[in-house]
Write a protein that holds these residues in place. Structure first.
Motif, PDB file in Angstrom:
ATOM      1  N   LYS A   1       0.857  -1.179   0.000  1.00 26.55           N
ATOM      2  CA  LYS A   1       0.000   0.000   0.000  1.00 26.55           C
ATOM      3  C   LYS A   1       0.894   1.230   0.000  1.00 26.55           C
ATOM      4  O   LYS A   1       1.910   1.268   0.687  1.00 26.55           O
ATOM      5  N   VAL A   2       0.510   2.229  -0.779  1.00 27.23           N
ATOM      6  CA  VAL A   2       1.171   3.524  -0.700  1.00 27.23           C
ATOM      7  C   VAL A   2       0.299   4.386   0.197  1.00 27.23           C
ATOM      8  O   VAL A   2      -0.905   4.525  -0.039  1.00 27.23           O
ATOM      9  N   GLU A   3       0.924   4.908   1.243  1.00 27.47           N
ATOM     10  CA  GLU A   3       0.174   5.665   2.244  1.00 27.47           C
ATOM     11  C   GLU A   3       0.609   7.127   2.247  1.00 27.47           C
ATOM     12  O   GLU A   3       1.771   7.436   1.990  1.00 27.47           O
ATOM     13  N   MET A   4      -0.345   8.013   2.497  1.00 24.43           N
ATOM     14  CA  MET A   4      -0.031   9.438   2.666  1.00 24.43           C
ATOM     15  C   MET A   4      -0.378   9.824   4.096  1.00 24.43           C
ATOM     16  O   MET A   4      -1.412   9.393   4.614  1.00 24.43           O
ATOM     17  N   VAL A   5       0.474  10.608   4.714  1.00 25.28           N
ATOM     18  CA  VAL A   5       0.189  11.121   6.056  1.00 25.28           C
ATOM     19  C   VAL A   5       0.482  12.608   6.090  1.00 25.28           C
ATOM     20  O   VAL A   5       1.467  13.077   5.501  1.00 25.28           O
ATOM     21  N   LYS A   6      -0.399  13.365   6.735  1.00 25.47           N
ATOM     22  CA  LYS A   6      -0.180  14.798   6.918  1.00 25.47           C
ATOM     23  C   LYS A   6      -0.285  15.154   8.392  1.00 25.47           C
ATOM     24  O   LYS A   6      -1.115  14.596   9.106  1.00 25.47           O
ATOM     25  N   VAL A   7       0.533  16.100   8.791  1.00 24.90           N
ATOM     26  CA  VAL A   7       0.396  16.722  10.108  1.00 24.90           C
ATOM     27  C   VAL A   7       0.098  18.193   9.849  1.00 24.90           C
ATOM     28  O   VAL A   7       0.850  18.854   9.136  1.00 24.90           O
ATOM     29  N   THR A   8      -1.014  18.669  10.401  1.00 22.23           N
ATOM     30  CA  THR A   8      -1.427  20.041  10.116  1.00 22.23           C
ATOM     31  C   THR A   8      -1.677  20.808  11.414  1.00 22.23           C
ATOM     32  O   THR A   8      -1.689  20.225  12.497  1.00 22.23           O
ATOM     33  N   ASP A   9      -1.917  22.116  11.271  1.00 20.45           N
ATOM     34  CA  ASP A   9      -2.331  22.890  12.436  1.00 20.45           C
ATOM     35  C   ASP A   9      -3.819  22.641  12.688  1.00 20.45           C
ATOM     36  O   ASP A   9      -4.465  21.872  11.978  1.00 20.45           O
ATOM     37  N   GLN A  10      -4.374  23.297  13.697  1.00 20.29           N
ATOM     38  CA  GLN A  10      -5.745  22.992  14.094  1.00 20.29           C
ATOM     39  C   GLN A  10      -6.787  23.634  13.176  1.00 20.29           C
ATOM     40  O   GLN A  10      -7.953  23.288  13.234  1.00 20.29           O
ATOM     41  N   GLU A  11      -6.338  24.546  12.336  1.00 19.23           N
ATOM     42  CA  GLU A  11      -7.298  25.270  11.505  1.00 19.23           C
ATOM     43  C   GLU A  11      -7.525  24.610  10.146  1.00 19.23           C
ATOM     44  O   GLU A  11      -8.610  24.714   9.575  1.00 19.23           O
ATOM     45  N   SER A  12      -6.487  23.962   9.590  1.00 15.99           N
ATOM     46  CA  SER A  12      -6.564  23.595   8.178  1.00 15.99           C
ATOM     47  C   SER A  12      -6.775  22.113   7.902  1.00 15.99           C
ATOM     48  O   SER A  12      -6.716  21.682   6.753  1.00 15.99           O
ATOM     49  N   SER A  13      -7.058  21.313   8.939  1.00 17.41           N
ATOM     50  CA  SER A  13      -7.068  19.870   8.692  1.00 17.41           C
ATOM     51  C   SER A  13      -8.196  19.431   7.748  1.00 17.41           C
ATOM     52  O   SER A  13      -8.015  18.494   6.971  1.00 17.41           O
ATOM     53  N   PHE A  14      -9.336  20.108   7.804  1.00 19.78           N
ATOM     54  CA  PHE A  14     -10.413  19.690   6.898  1.00 19.78           C
ATOM     55  C   PHE A  14     -10.118  20.054   5.447  1.00 19.78           C
ATOM     56  O   PHE A  14     -10.414  19.287   4.528  1.00 19.78           O
ATOM     57  N   ASP A  15      -9.492  21.216   5.238  1.00 18.99           N
ATOM     58  CA  ASP A  15      -9.044  21.569   3.885  1.00 18.99           C
ATOM     59  C   ASP A  15      -8.036  20.541   3.378  1.00 18.99           C
ATOM     60  O   ASP A  15      -8.082  20.118   2.222  1.00 18.99           O
ATOM     61  N   GLU A  16      -7.134  20.164   4.270  1.00 17.02           N
ATOM     62  CA  GLU A  16      -6.097  19.213   3.870  1.00 17.02           C
ATOM     63  C   GLU A  16      -6.692  17.841   3.591  1.00 17.02           C
ATOM     64  O   GLU A  16      -6.157  17.089   2.785  1.00 17.02           O
TER      65      GLU A  16
ATOM     66  N   GLU B   1      -9.594  17.338   2.143  1.00 18.72           N
ATOM     67  CA  GLU B   1     -10.101  17.431   0.766  1.00 18.72           C
ATOM     68  C   GLU B   1      -8.956  17.273  -0.228  1.00 18.72           C
ATOM     69  O   GLU B   1      -9.069  16.549  -1.223  1.00 18.72           O
ATOM     70  N   LYS B   2      -7.837  17.941   0.076  1.00 16.49           N
ATOM     71  CA  LYS B   2      -6.690  17.857  -0.845  1.00 16.49           C
ATOM     72  C   LYS B   2      -6.126  16.441  -0.909  1.00 16.49           C
ATOM     73  O   LYS B   2      -5.777  15.951  -1.974  1.00 16.49           O
ATOM     74  N   MET B   3      -6.050  15.805   0.241  1.00 16.44           N
ATOM     75  CA  MET B   3      -5.501  14.451   0.264  1.00 16.44           C
ATOM     76  C   MET B   3      -6.411  13.488  -0.506  1.00 16.44           C
ATOM     77  O   MET B   3      -5.938  12.611  -1.245  1.00 16.44           O
ATOM     78  N   THR B   4      -7.697  13.649  -0.341  1.00 15.62           N
ATOM     79  CA  THR B   4      -8.638  12.813  -1.084  1.00 15.62           C
ATOM     80  C   THR B   4      -8.465  13.044  -2.579  1.00 15.62           C
ATOM     81  O   THR B   4      -8.452  12.085  -3.365  1.00 15.62           O
TER      82      THR B   4
END
Length: 429
Positions: A284-299, A301-304
């Motif tokens: 499996k190729v996996e993507m992981v992001k660590v974000t601040d508390q404000e932008s995680s929902f935007d991120e 959408e981008k990851m999807t």
RNA sequence: GGAGAGUUGGCAGAGUGGUAAUGCACCGGACUCGAAAUCCGGCGAACCCGUUAGUUCGGGCGCGCAGGUUCAAAUCCUGUACUCUCCUCCA
């Protein structure tokens, strides 16, 4: 792990959210009782400790002045004993509280449909056209075995059920698939990582597979130390940031990795017993992001979109669904699943799952950042498959099959296949 | 696998039983047209509890981690993880 303060301050809201995930209200009440108890004990023991500190200072002063401090010392022996017994009670209450707290799933986001299981998932969008060949599509396992590029029988002899050998062009196709995915994600700004495939209990706890899901994984003992074969690269990728305080300017952190994933598939006996869909070991190729508390929902959408991009470039029909509260994974507040069309099964099957975990994992793994005011805050973590390789290969075999049993290679993969445009019986090895 | 050394703020680094120096960095102020330099002051080990209008105030905890001894532990004892050096082995 949920924030106990949030539950304490909004008990009714917390109960409603957790009820959507089949957690009875009584469990939340029990948790709140323990929390109250814990804080009462804490105040008691801390008051005594304050006293001990002050008196200890004066003992030190008297000793320096060569004065007698026997009375104070005798008093403090009693205080010391009281502290010890209060601390023991406190630990007991703490343990009980944590036992519940670490087993509670994340709150579902308001945008998530409320429902008990997969039947209440909601389709968000569809992409691609479902092929309507003039012939009856074959299952990918039949295509693979007839071409000699997948060997389930020999794998069963060597390892057992739910294992497979990829042979020749099969192995090459899988390699093309993951190299293509990694290259795409690299272009999208993800840092490529090769992580450890064996991890300790702390890491499994950090991403919240443990303590609740120990039966789903393979654990090996190395000199009395348990190490677990990763069920997903999410575990080592997210834990790469464990214990760190990241400069907020560095966020979002974006990493990607190819790894094998090992799952015991306990409880799925009889389901998907044939083919590449449900294996004990799969890439499996996996993507992981660590974000601040404000932008995680935007991120999210981008990851999807990053995951969808792979399917679009491969020209595989798929749809996106948002998982209902009862179907989403333990640590997720909102999950999009990408399901690819498998013509022989005449249905969509999951190839990717993209989740926003908010600070649920970050609280366990202590992943923090410093904001512009220098304040330390818990980060938000996201993970998504981009994509499951075996299932992608299955989808390619089924969607790109020809009536003569050969399989056309998707255009974007041709360069990764050394120019080969079609897998046939003749070139299969 | 064997032997030794180490782990203390963002960084460097003291502290061998009396409750975490100091320097750099950072923040504020003075000086200056401004900056640098200098001087003065401050913050900072990162979390918990109480309190507050609060980012306030008070307390606890905190020296890799977990225990123990003690009125009192960075310091003494036990266990353990990791890092480094040397030997041995190895793709």
């Amino acid at each position: 792990m949920l924030d106990i303060k949030l539950i304490r301050q909004n008990p009714d809201w917390a109960k409603e959210k957790l009820a959507a995930r089949s957690i009875p209200n009584e469990e939340v009440d029990e948790l709140l009782d323990l929390d109250k108890n814990r804080r009462d004990l804490l105040v008691q023991t801390e008051t005594l400790k304050e006293k001990r500190n002050t008196v200890s200072q004066s003992i030190a002063q008297k000793k320096r002045n060569k004065e007698n401090a026997d009375q104070e010392i005798a008093d403090m022996q009693q205080v010391g004993a009281d502290i010890k017994s209060l601390d023991a009670k406190l630990e007991e209450v703490n343990d009980k509280m944590n036992y519940i707290l670490v087993r509670l799933p994340n709150f579902p986001d308001d945008s998530v449909p409320v429902g008990p299981d997969e039947s209440t998932n909601k389709e968000i969008r569809k992409w691609g056209t479902i092929p309507t060949e003039g012939f009856k599509p074959k299952h990918h396992w039949d295509i693979g075995e007839q071409l000699g590029i997948l060997d389930f029988d020999q794998a069963a002899k060597v390892s057992g059920s739910r294992f497979v050998y990829y042979i020749g062009m099969g192995a090459r196709l899988e390699r093309a698939v993951y190299n293509f995915m990694l290259d795409q994600h690299h272009e999208e700004g993800y840092t490529e990582v090769i992580p450890p495939y064996l991890v300790n209990n702390e890491a499994m706890f950090g991403t919240s597979q443990f303590p609740k899901f120990t039966e789903d994984v393979y654990t090996v003992m190395v000199d009395e130390n348990p190490l677990t074969l990763i069920p997903t690269a999410e575990v080592p990728l997210t834990n790469y940031f464990a214990g760190k305080i990241i400069d907020g300017k560095e966020l979002p952190e974006k990493v990607t990795a190819l790894s094998p994933s090992f799952r015991s598939e306990a409880g799925s006996a009889g389901r998907d017993t044939r083919g590449l869909i449900r294996m004990h070991q799969f890439n499996k190729v996996e993507m992981v992001k660590v974000t601040d508390q404000e932008s995680s929902f935007d991120e999210l959408e981008k990851m999807t979109a990053n995951a969808e991009n792979i399917l679009q470039k491969l020209n595989l029909p798929y749809h996106v669904i948002v998982l209902s509260s009862g179907d989403a994974s333990f640590s997720s507040t909102k999950t999009y699943d990408l399901e690819v069309w498998l013509p022989a099964q005449d249905k969509y099957r999951e190839v990717s799952s993209c989740s926003n975990c908010l600070d649920f994992q970050a609280r366990r793994a202590q992943i923090r950042y410093r904001d512009e005011n220098g304040k330390t805050k818990l980060a938000h973590t996201l993970n998504g498959s981009g994509l499951a390789c075996g299932r992608t290969v299955a989808a390619i075999l089924e969607n790109y099959q020809n009536e003569d049993g050969s399989v056309t290679i998707p255009d974007v993969l041709v360069p990764y296949m050394g120019g080969v445009t079609k897998i046939t019986k003749e070139n299969a090895k």
